[in-house]
Design a protein around this motif. Structure first.
Motif, PDB file in Angstrom:
ATOM      1  N   SER A 138       0.848  -1.196   0.000  1.00 47.96           N
ATOM      2  CA  SER A 138       0.000   0.000   0.000  1.00 47.96           C
ATOM      3  C   SER A 138       0.879   1.240   0.000  1.00 47.96           C
ATOM      4  O   SER A 138       1.923   1.267   0.654  1.00 47.96           O
ATOM      5  N   PRO A 139       0.464   2.268  -0.722  1.00 58.14           N
ATOM      6  CA  PRO A 139       1.266   3.493  -0.719  1.00 58.14           C
ATOM      7  C   PRO A 139       1.270   4.111   0.680  1.00 58.14           C
ATOM      8  O   PRO A 139       0.297   4.006   1.422  1.00 58.14           O
ATOM      9  N   ARG A 140       2.369   4.724   1.015  1.00 61.67           N
ATOM     10  CA  ARG A 140       2.492   5.401   2.305  1.00 61.67           C
ATOM     11  C   ARG A 140       2.209   6.878   2.083  1.00 61.67           C
ATOM     12  O   ARG A 140       2.839   7.520   1.229  1.00 61.67           O
ATOM     13  N   ILE A 141       1.246   7.384   2.826  1.00 58.92           N
ATOM     14  CA  ILE A 141       0.763   8.750   2.625  1.00 58.92           C
ATOM     15  C   ILE A 141       0.910   9.555   3.913  1.00 58.92           C
ATOM     16  O   ILE A 141       0.551   9.075   4.987  1.00 58.92           O
ATOM     17  N   ALA A 142       1.424  10.758   3.789  1.00 61.38           N
ATOM     18  CA  ALA A 142       1.456  11.704   4.906  1.00 61.38           C
ATOM     19  C   ALA A 142       0.397  12.759   4.635  1.00 61.38           C
ATOM     20  O   ALA A 142       0.387  13.377   3.569  1.00 61.38           O
ATOM     21  N   VAL A 143      -0.519  12.932   5.577  1.00 62.59           N
ATOM     22  CA  VAL A 143      -1.529  13.988   5.495  1.00 62.59           C
ATOM     23  C   VAL A 143      -1.117  15.038   6.523  1.00 62.59           C
ATOM     24  O   VAL A 143      -1.123  14.782   7.722  1.00 62.59           O
ATOM     25  N   LEU A 144      -0.719  16.199   6.031  1.00 67.34           N
ATOM     26  CA  LEU A 144      -0.216  17.277   6.873  1.00 67.34           C
ATOM     27  C   LEU A 144      -1.209  18.431   6.870  1.00 67.34           C
ATOM     28  O   LEU A 144      -1.847  18.697   5.854  1.00 67.34           O
ATOM     29  N   PHE A 145      -1.304  19.111   8.000  1.00 72.77           N
ATOM     30  CA  PHE A 145      -2.261  20.219   8.076  1.00 72.77           C
ATOM     31  C   PHE A 145      -1.737  21.351   8.939  1.00 72.77           C
ATOM     32  O   PHE A 145      -0.932  21.145   9.847  1.00 72.77           O
ATOM     33  N   ALA A 146      -2.210  22.554   8.611  1.00 70.94           N
ATOM     34  CA  ALA A 146      -2.004  23.747   9.422  1.00 70.94           C
ATOM     35  C   ALA A 146      -3.389  24.318   9.669  1.00 70.94           C
ATOM     36  O   ALA A 146      -4.132  24.592   8.720  1.00 70.94           O
ATOM     37  N   GLY A 167      -7.313   1.341   1.954  1.00 69.46           N
ATOM     38  CA  GLY A 167      -6.181   0.419   1.994  1.00 69.46           C
ATOM     39  C   GLY A 167      -4.812   1.066   2.029  1.00 69.46           C
ATOM     40  O   GLY A 167      -3.795   0.374   1.984  1.00 69.46           O
ATOM     41  N   ALA A 168      -4.746   2.381   2.116  1.00 71.28           N
ATOM     42  CA  ALA A 168      -3.449   3.066   2.170  1.00 71.28           C
ATOM     43  C   ALA A 168      -2.909   3.057   3.597  1.00 71.28           C
ATOM     44  O   ALA A 168      -3.653   2.869   4.556  1.00 71.28           O
ATOM     45  N   ARG A 169      -1.628   3.284   3.708  1.00 67.73           N
ATOM     46  CA  ARG A 169      -0.993   3.512   5.013  1.00 67.73           C
ATOM     47  C   ARG A 169      -0.853   5.035   5.145  1.00 67.73           C
ATOM     48  O   ARG A 169       0.091   5.619   4.605  1.00 67.73           O
ATOM     49  N   ALA A 170      -1.803   5.660   5.807  1.00 70.79           N
ATOM     50  CA  ALA A 170      -1.813   7.121   5.920  1.00 70.79           C
ATOM     51  C   ALA A 170      -1.550   7.533   7.356  1.00 70.79           C
ATOM     52  O   ALA A 170      -2.066   6.922   8.287  1.00 70.79           O
ATOM     53  N   GLU A 171      -0.741   8.558   7.485  1.00 68.15           N
ATOM     54  CA  GLU A 171      -0.457   9.100   8.809  1.00 68.15           C
ATOM     55  C   GLU A 171      -0.773  10.590   8.803  1.00 68.15           C
ATOM     56  O   GLU A 171      -0.518  11.289   7.823  1.00 68.15           O
ATOM     57  N   LEU A 172      -1.339  11.055   9.901  1.00 63.77           N
ATOM     58  CA  LEU A 172      -1.789  12.433  10.049  1.00 63.77           C
ATOM     59  C   LEU A 172      -0.820  13.184  10.947  1.00 63.77           C
ATOM     60  O   LEU A 172      -0.454  12.693  12.018  1.00 63.77           O
ATOM     61  N   HIS A 173      -0.402  14.387  10.505  1.00 63.08           N
ATOM     62  CA  HIS A 173       0.540  15.189  11.293  1.00 63.08           C
ATOM     63  C   HIS A 173       0.216  16.675  11.156  1.00 63.08           C
ATOM     64  O   HIS A 173      -0.072  17.149  10.055  1.00 63.08           O
ATOM     65  N   GLY A 211      -4.581   3.938  -7.364  1.00 63.68           N
ATOM     66  CA  GLY A 211      -4.969   2.566  -7.668  1.00 63.68           C
ATOM     67  C   GLY A 211      -5.449   1.788  -6.459  1.00 63.68           C
ATOM     68  O   GLY A 211      -5.362   0.559  -6.437  1.00 63.68           O
ATOM     69  N   LEU A 212      -5.960   2.498  -5.459  1.00 58.13           N
ATOM     70  CA  LEU A 212      -6.454   1.830  -4.255  1.00 58.13           C
ATOM     71  C   LEU A 212      -7.839   1.246  -4.504  1.00 58.13           C
ATOM     72  O   LEU A 212      -8.603   1.782  -5.313  1.00 58.13           O
ATOM     73  N   PRO A 213      -8.182   0.176  -3.800  1.00 60.28           N
ATOM     74  CA  PRO A 213      -9.519  -0.401  -3.963  1.00 60.28           C
ATOM     75  C   PRO A 213     -10.585   0.511  -3.349  1.00 60.28           C
ATOM     76  O   PRO A 213     -10.258   1.449  -2.610  1.00 60.28           O
ATOM     77  N   HIS A 214     -11.835   0.198  -3.635  1.00 57.90           N
ATOM     78  CA  HIS A 214     -12.930   0.951  -3.014  1.00 57.90           C
ATOM     79  C   HIS A 214     -12.841   0.804  -1.505  1.00 57.90           C
ATOM     80  O   HIS A 214     -12.386  -0.231  -0.999  1.00 57.90           O
TER      81      HIS A 214
END
Length: 185
Positions: A6-14, A35-41, A174-177
């Motif tokens: 699974s793609p590794r995703i960083a979700v960053l916010f201000a 199905g992604a590996r997402a991390e929130l920061h 290309g992630l599944p539903h």
């Protein structure tokens, strides 16, 4: 046959008042459901991007610009972000404005934001409405808001639009539903 991880995703916010954090959290949860590996920061505590495939960055808009910590992060990391799949979003009043003048203004990207979008060259940039509380807003600002087509106060976020944008990111990767449906805050 080896499967692709699974793609590794960083979700960053201000965020200034929490709307952007809530939207970023929703996007991260939705991408995990796909199905992604997402991390929130928080952008001030952003991780090292070396193992990250995709970066989703969101900032509140104040005074027609991203928050200073978001602008500084984006400008400081231009070289790194140039080699990543980057998606940008902002949160402000523009998308909530109605009427002919309000819709016209709401579609315009503020010049300082447009400069950053041009420099970063994300795959996509979108603007979402946030929350706008009447308490503490000057009479002049309330009048301007109404003239520009602001119809109401409170939570103006369009969660269907956020879900559609998040699903667009998932499809591009290309992630599944999504196996589960994420409920907004």
């Amino acid at each position: 046959m080896k499967s692709n991880p699974s793609p590794r995703i960083a979700v960053l916010f201000a965020t200034a008042q929490g709307s952007t954090r809530d939207i970023a959290e929703f996007i991260a949860d939705d991408l995990v459901a796909h199905g992604a590996r997402a991390e929130l920061h928080d952008i001030e505590h952003a991780p090292d991007l070396s193992g990250i495939d995709t970066v989703v960055i969101g900032s509140a808009i104040h005074d027609m610009d991203l928050l200073p910590e978001a602008s500084a992060y984006l400008r400081h990391n231009l070289n790194t972000l140039a080699h990543k799949d980057v998606w940008l979003f902002s949160v402000g009043l523009g998308p909530a404005l109605r009427g002919p003048i309000g819709r016209w203004i709401g579609r315009r990207i503020p010049r300082k934001v447009a400069d950053i979008v041009t420099a970063v060259r994300p795959r996509n940039y979108t603007a979402f409405a946030g929350q706008y509380e009447r308490a503490g807003v000057s009479w002049r600002a309330r009048t301007m808001y109404r003239v520009l087509g602001g119809a109401r106060y409170g939570d103006l976020r369009d969660w269907q639009a956020v879900r559609a944008w998040s699903s667009r990111i998932a499809r591009s990767l290309g992630l599944p539903h999504a196996s589960t449906s994420i409920v907004h805050p």
